[in-house]
Design a protein around this motif. Structure first.
Motif, PDB file in Angstrom:
ATOM      1  N   MET A  68      28.949  45.066  40.854  1.00  0.00           N
ATOM      2  CA  MET A  68      30.298  44.573  40.582  1.00  0.00           C
ATOM      3  C   MET A  68      30.825  45.211  39.292  1.00  0.00           C
ATOM      4  O   MET A  68      30.131  45.246  38.276  1.00  0.00           O
ATOM      5  CB  MET A  68      30.277  43.062  40.438  1.00  0.00           C
ATOM      6  N   LEU A  69      32.027  45.743  39.362  1.00  0.00           N
ATOM      7  CA  LEU A  69      32.632  46.372  38.189  1.00  0.00           C
ATOM      8  C   LEU A  69      33.738  45.474  37.654  1.00  0.00           C
ATOM      9  O   LEU A  69      34.577  44.992  38.409  1.00  0.00           O
ATOM     10  CB  LEU A  69      33.211  47.735  38.564  1.00  0.00           C
ATOM     11  N   GLU A  70      33.704  45.267  36.343  1.00  0.00           N
ATOM     12  CA  GLU A  70      34.674  44.387  35.722  1.00  0.00           C
ATOM     13  C   GLU A  70      35.329  45.110  34.550  1.00  0.00           C
ATOM     14  O   GLU A  70      34.638  45.783  33.774  1.00  0.00           O
ATOM     15  CB  GLU A  70      33.946  43.183  35.109  1.00  0.00           C
ATOM     16  N   ALA A  71      36.630  44.949  34.400  1.00  0.00           N
ATOM     17  CA  ALA A  71      37.293  45.401  33.177  1.00  0.00           C
ATOM     18  C   ALA A  71      37.808  44.167  32.473  1.00  0.00           C
ATOM     19  O   ALA A  71      38.382  43.281  33.115  1.00  0.00           O
ATOM     20  CB  ALA A  71      38.438  46.334  33.507  1.00  0.00           C
ATOM     21  N   VAL A  72      37.560  44.070  31.184  1.00  0.00           N
ATOM     22  CA  VAL A  72      37.971  42.884  30.422  1.00  0.00           C
ATOM     23  C   VAL A  72      38.883  43.321  29.291  1.00  0.00           C
ATOM     24  O   VAL A  72      38.454  44.029  28.380  1.00  0.00           O
ATOM     25  CB  VAL A  72      36.737  42.153  29.846  1.00  0.00           C
ATOM     26  N   ARG A  89      38.497  42.829  38.580  1.00  0.00           N
ATOM     27  CA  ARG A  89      37.116  42.671  39.019  1.00  0.00           C
ATOM     28  C   ARG A  89      37.017  43.274  40.405  1.00  0.00           C
ATOM     29  O   ARG A  89      37.830  42.970  41.271  1.00  0.00           O
ATOM     30  CB  ARG A  89      36.792  41.176  39.053  1.00  0.00           C
ATOM     31  N   LEU A  90      36.071  44.165  40.587  1.00  0.00           N
ATOM     32  CA  LEU A  90      35.934  44.867  41.856  1.00  0.00           C
ATOM     33  C   LEU A  90      34.550  44.581  42.426  1.00  0.00           C
ATOM     34  O   LEU A  90      33.537  44.848  41.775  1.00  0.00           O
ATOM     35  CB  LEU A  90      36.104  46.376  41.623  1.00  0.00           C
ATOM     36  N   LYS A  91      34.543  44.004  43.669  1.00  0.00           N
ATOM     37  CA  LYS A  91      33.244  43.631  44.267  1.00  0.00           C
ATOM     38  C   LYS A  91      32.815  44.705  45.263  1.00  0.00           C
ATOM     39  O   LYS A  91      33.629  45.533  45.686  1.00  0.00           O
ATOM     40  CB  LYS A  91      33.367  42.286  44.959  1.00  0.00           C
ATOM     41  N   PRO A  92      31.545  44.690  45.662  1.00  0.00           N
ATOM     42  CA  PRO A  92      31.072  45.675  46.649  1.00  0.00           C
ATOM     43  C   PRO A  92      31.912  45.633  47.921  1.00  0.00           C
ATOM     44  O   PRO A  92      32.302  44.555  48.385  1.00  0.00           O
ATOM     45  CB  PRO A  92      29.636  45.233  46.925  1.00  0.00           C
ATOM     46  N   GLY A  93      32.206  46.787  48.490  1.00  0.00           N
ATOM     47  CA  GLY A  93      33.000  46.870  49.705  1.00  0.00           C
ATOM     48  C   GLY A  93      34.500  46.852  49.438  1.00  0.00           C
ATOM     49  O   GLY A  93      35.281  46.826  50.374  1.00  0.00           O
ATOM     50  N   GLU A  94      34.886  46.869  48.150  1.00  0.00           N
ATOM     51  CA  GLU A  94      36.316  46.826  47.839  1.00  0.00           C
ATOM     52  C   GLU A  94      36.799  48.178  47.322  1.00  0.00           C
ATOM     53  O   GLU A  94      36.036  48.946  46.720  1.00  0.00           O
ATOM     54  CB  GLU A  94      36.599  45.775  46.769  1.00  0.00           C
ATOM     55  N   LEU A  95      38.084  48.409  47.550  1.00  0.00           N
ATOM     56  CA  LEU A  95      38.683  49.650  47.069  1.00  0.00           C
ATOM     57  C   LEU A  95      39.823  49.289  46.128  1.00  0.00           C
ATOM     58  O   LEU A  95      40.587  48.366  46.387  1.00  0.00           O
ATOM     59  CB  LEU A  95      39.224  50.458  48.253  1.00  0.00           C
ATOM     60  N   MET A  96      39.915  50.013  45.029  1.00  0.00           N
ATOM     61  CA  MET A  96      41.033  49.782  44.121  1.00  0.00           C
ATOM     62  C   MET A  96      41.908  51.019  44.095  1.00  0.00           C
ATOM     63  O   MET A  96      41.408  52.132  43.874  1.00  0.00           O
ATOM     64  CB  MET A  96      40.520  49.465  42.727  1.00  0.00           C
ATOM     65  N   HIS A  97      43.181  50.829  44.329  1.00  0.00           N
ATOM     66  CA  HIS A  97      44.112  51.949  44.344  1.00  0.00           C
ATOM     67  C   HIS A  97      44.999  51.857  43.113  1.00  0.00           C
ATOM     68  O   HIS A  97      45.735  50.890  42.940  1.00  0.00           O
ATOM     69  CB  HIS A  97      44.955  51.895  45.628  1.00  0.00           C
ATOM     70  N   VAL A  98      44.906  52.837  42.242  1.00  0.00           N
ATOM     71  CA  VAL A  98      45.679  52.820  40.999  1.00  0.00           C
ATOM     72  C   VAL A  98      46.901  53.696  41.173  1.00  0.00           C
ATOM     73  O   VAL A  98      46.785  54.873  41.534  1.00  0.00           O
ATOM     74  CB  VAL A  98      44.834  53.339  39.816  1.00  0.00           C
TER      75      VAL A  98
END
Lengths: 202, 152, 225, 56, 245
Positions: free
Chosen positions: A1-5, A23-32
């Motif tokens: 799990m990747l988190e930015a604080v 917060r990004l969990k396994p199986g998730e995609l983040m589009h910036v």
């Protein structure tokens, strides 16, 4: 799990963004997304640990990435603006060098090159490849390295329609394996997945 | 490999590297590094000086050995290390600190007849700074420099 | 840890392959070294005793300059095509990877200089007795030049005027190596004991091996920021 | 105290006084530069803040 | 660590430095005037070198300062690298020009002293050569800092350079023993009996102390300028400037 604080990034004296948390969990995609100069690349490089954040921290499975150091990097694959391809080396040699000795079995390299349509160029120096082919070679690294977190800066740039479809497939396979993806892209991406996190920088 | 082990490895290599460097430095100090040779070294052949090679000789100017030519430009003197004596011939202007009984470094060539022709004379002043009367007293043995003056 | 050693081997092989495919890059510093030394007799006249006196200094200064010339090859190419970024993100300690790259650089610049130096020594009328000392002093000294140069190259990565800047940063740091390297050769001609010179050169090498890769890795991380 | 003797410094006047003069010059220059910079910075910042107000 | 960040906040430091500078400047002036008076009028003539030894009261403190400032610069750089403190970055960066000018002063006064004493403007002895290399190191430091645009990156890169260069400082210090050269061995550093007369030691120490406080005064002034410039986006700078005008 990747988190930015509470992430804050500064370029020179110019603040780019502040108080960014996700917060990004396994199986998730983040589009910036965001306009030019809004700090997309800086955000991605900060998440890799290449750039120092002015404030806040990035956490991987609960520990900050600076504490983890090499342990974090062993989970991470990054494709940036530059492809990271040495023109004097052949496609195969480039992939081997990218692995730095770990898990570089020939069959997998050959399969990947074939899938990405680079098999004919296997023994040519990479400097003869076109821009799109070089991009595909850079993305081939992802398939070889088998890391769980992919951070991709404009992975679809310079790719033709077929390659974009192929790449989307590869991204979906990764998400299906419970991988994490963070990417920027000017194109709309039609990845069917449980969650897409959209982050808009301005 | 755990982060803790890595840190340990870094510290160990650091300590080993610095220790090795330190040992080499100690070894270098044991055998001496020379900037100039003494008359004894040159005259007793401890260093082989090829003819015509420029070398430096260091020592004291022997008292009463300085002879100047009438025009004041040619000077002959003897450099000694209190063991051997080396006659030096020099043409040119001498530095202010050049004095009999003082340290001197001359650069030049050794002649076959074991005399030295200097191309440059550099005075080597010692590390004492004191007023003339104190120096006078020092010679008379009534004064020692530094804090010991306060002693009755 | 076999993985770790495999990575070193892989990187070393990669750097050597790339360099050998761009053989002009490897040859340029070597030819530069030969030309610079050959120019001195032309400027000073072919008097053998004069040449013999200046030979140690000339050969060593030329080696310094040739190494300087090759420094931009150390990281610049990899920086331009993004390989360096990938290296900084690899799971292996960057310090070790930098040390490997420096080793490859030395094999392609320092070692050829060492091997060609007897030829130049003959040109400069250096006595045969000093030949071994020259080779040995260069063998101990050139790795230090590559190691310190790596710090300078990493610091000036991607800067405008980096080539000139790197000489400004690195040449002052080279002076101790120059003094004792050339001093050893001059000393053996004068017939004095030169154990101390070699001792100090070895000490510099140990110190540089310990500290320089670490500093260069830190500098690379700053330059990639 | 004889002033001309003092200036002569036993024949070393040139060396001694040029050393002290140079030292004075260096010290004053190092003091002058930040003072001038201070003025420039203040002017620049006033300008910067004024323009920032206007653009808002 | 948190306290350090609080007290090392640019705003806090700006006001503190503003209050401190006049006192430091006054102290510098007093020390330098006292040092000059003792050095030029009270200290007697040297028995060997005559009046020319008075150059020592400039030369030796300048040479000491050149090394002291380099060590300060590297130390501040190391703190800035490890704990990421902005204030130390600025301090390190502002050390360099002052240090370089002291190095320059030491070199030129050394030359002016060398001419009457050794008979040469320049001698390639260990100490002078090391001082020259130190000067080159300062120049390299400033050149590197100037050629990187991002101030924080510049500070971190030059801090690494300063740390590499600081290995050179012991070389300078022990060069006398290493090369056994023309230049006199250190007079004051020796343990036991100092071989310099107290009437000459007093002005030397006063001048050194004066130079030290001068350095800190100038560094504080420079830092205040840089803080204002780099914090121009913040509200406290805007408020400060408004209240002044």
């Amino acid at each position: 799990m990747l988190e930015a604080v509470d992430l804050e990034c500064v370029r020179g004296d110019r603040p780019l963004f502040s108080h960014l948390s996700f917060r990004l969990k396994p199986g998730e995609l983040m589009h910036v997304t965001g306009v030019n100069g809004s700090g997309k690349t800086t955000l991605l490089r900060t998440l890799c640990g290449l750039t120092h954040a002015a404030a806040g921290e990035v956490r991987w499975n609960g520990s900050t990435i600076h504490e983890l150091g090499d342990d974090y990097r062993s989970q991470l694959a990054y494709v940036g603006h530059s492809n990271g391809i040495q023109g004097e080396l052949t496609a195969e040699e480039n992939l081997r060098a990218a692995c730095l000795g770990t898990a570089a079995d020939t069959t997998r390299i050959q399969e990947t090159l074939k899938r990405l349509g680079l098999a004919p160029y296997r023994h040519f120096p990479s400097k003869v490849l076109s821009q799109g082919q070089k991009r595909r070679l850079a993305l081939a690294r992802l398939a070889i390295l088998r890391k769980s977190l992919w951070i991709l800066d404009e992975p679809l740039s310079a790719l033709d329609v077929n390659s974009v479809v192929l790449m989307t497939e590869i991204l979906m396979e990764h998400l299906a394996r419970d991988g994490l993806i963070i990417m920027t892209s000017h194109q709309e991406i039609d990845v069917e997945t449980k969650t897409i996190l959209q982050i808009q920088l301005d | 490999m755990k982060t803790r082990h890595k840190r340990l490895a870094i510290i160990v290599t650091g300590v080993v590297g610095l220790t090795v460097a330190g040992l080499f430095v100690l070894n270098a100090f044991r055998s001496n590094l020379v900037f100039f040779y003494s008359p004894t070294e040159v005259l007793e052949g401890k260093v082989s000086v090829p003819a015509g090679k420029t070398i430096r000789i260091g020592g004291l100017v022997e008292k009463g050995s300085v002879q100047r030519s009438p025009d004041g430009l040619k000077v002959d003197f003897v450099v000694t290390d209190l063991n051997k004596k080396l006659p030096v011939h020099y043409e040119g202007i001498l530095p202010d600190l050049f004095r009999e009984g003082q340290g001197v470094v001359t650069q030049g060539r050794l002649q076959p007849d074991n005399t030295f022709v200097a191309s440059e004379v550099l005075a080597k002043h010692d590390e004492k700074y004191m007023p003339p009367e104190a120096a006078q007293a020092l010679k008379g043995g009534t004064f020692t420099p530094g804090g010991e003056t306060k002693k009755p | 840890m076999p993985n770790f050693l495999k990575a070193i081997g892989c990187l070393l092989r990669r750097d050597l392959t790339v360099a050998l495919r761009r053989s002009t890059d490897v040859l340029t510093p070597l030819v530069f070294f030969i030309i610079v030394v050959s120019l001195f007799p032309l400027g000073l006249g072919p008097e053998p005793s004069v040449l013999r006196t200046i030979a140690p200094g000339v050969i060593w200064v030329a080696a310094l300059l040739a190494t300087m010339l090759s420094l931009n090859r150390l990281f610049a190419n990899d920086h331009a095509d993004g390989t360096l970024e990938q290296m900084a993100l690899s799971p292996h300690p960057l310090t070790v990877l930098v040390l490997t790259k420096v080793a490859a650089h030395w094999m392609l610049t320092g070692l050829p200089l060492v091997l060609i130096s007897p030829l130049l020594a003959v040109q400069m009328n250096l006595p045969e007795s000093a030949m071994g000392t020259l080779v040995l002093s260069l063998l101990l000294g050139t790795p230090v030049l590559s190691l310190l140069g790596a710090v300078g190259a990493a610091l000036t990565l991607g800067l405008r005027g980096g080539g000139v800047l790197v000489s400004l940063l690195v040449l002052p740091l080279y002076t101790p190596v120059l003094i004792f390297g050339a001093g050893a050769v001059a000393g053996v001609i004068a017939g004095i004991d030169i154990e101390a010179h070699f001792s100090l050169l070895a000490a510099f090498l140990a110190l540089a091996l310990t500290l320089a890769p670490w500093a260069a890795a830190a500098a690379l991380r700053v330059s990639l920021d | 105290m004889n002033w001309s003797e003092f200036i002569r410094m036993g024949g070393y006047g040139f060396y001694v006084w040029s050393s002290y003069g140079l030292a004075l010059l260096v010290l004053l220059l190092n003091l002058y530069l930040p003072l001038r910079r201070r003025k420039t910075v203040r002017r620049l910042l006033h300008e910067f803040l004024r323009l920032k107000e206007q653009t808002r | 660590m948190q306290y350090m960040h609080k007290y090392a906040s640019p705003k806090f430091f700006y006001t503190l430095a503003g209050k401190l500078t006049p006192w430091m400047a006054a102290l510098t002036a007093v020390l330098l005037v006292a040092g000059l008076y003792l050095g030029l009028f009270v200290a007697p003539v040297d028995f060997q070198q005559g009046e020319s030894y008075r150059i020592m009261f400039i030369h030796v403190p300048a040479a000491w300062m050149s090394m002291f400032i380099y060590v300060c610069m590297a130390g501040a750089g190391a703190i800035a690298l490890v704990w990421n403190v902005k204030l130390f970055e600025m301090f390190a960066g502002n050390c360099a020009p002052v240090g370089a000018s002291f190095t320059f002063l030491a070199l030129v006064t050394g030359s002016l002293w060398g001419k009457p004493m050794w008979g040469a403007w320049w001698a390639w002895d260990a100490r002078l050569t090391s001082e020259l290399i130190l000067f080159f190191l300062y120049i390299g430091y400033m050149a590197l800092e100037a050629s990187i645009d991002d101030p924080r990156r510049a500070a971190r890169a030059s801090a690494i350079l300063a740390l590499v260069g600081v290995v050179n400082i012991p070389v300078i210090h022990f060069s006398v023993e290493w090369w056994n050269t023309l230049h006199q061995p250190a007079s004051v550093g020796k343990v036991g009996t100092p071989s310099i007369h107290p009437s000459m030691l007093a002005p030397l120490l006063l001048m050194s102390l004066g130079f030290t406080f001068y350095f800190f005064t100038v560094a504080l002034m420079r830092m205040r300028n840089e803080i204002l410039e780099r914090e121009r986006h913040t509200t406290w700078v805007a408020q400060l400037l408004e209240s002044k005008s």
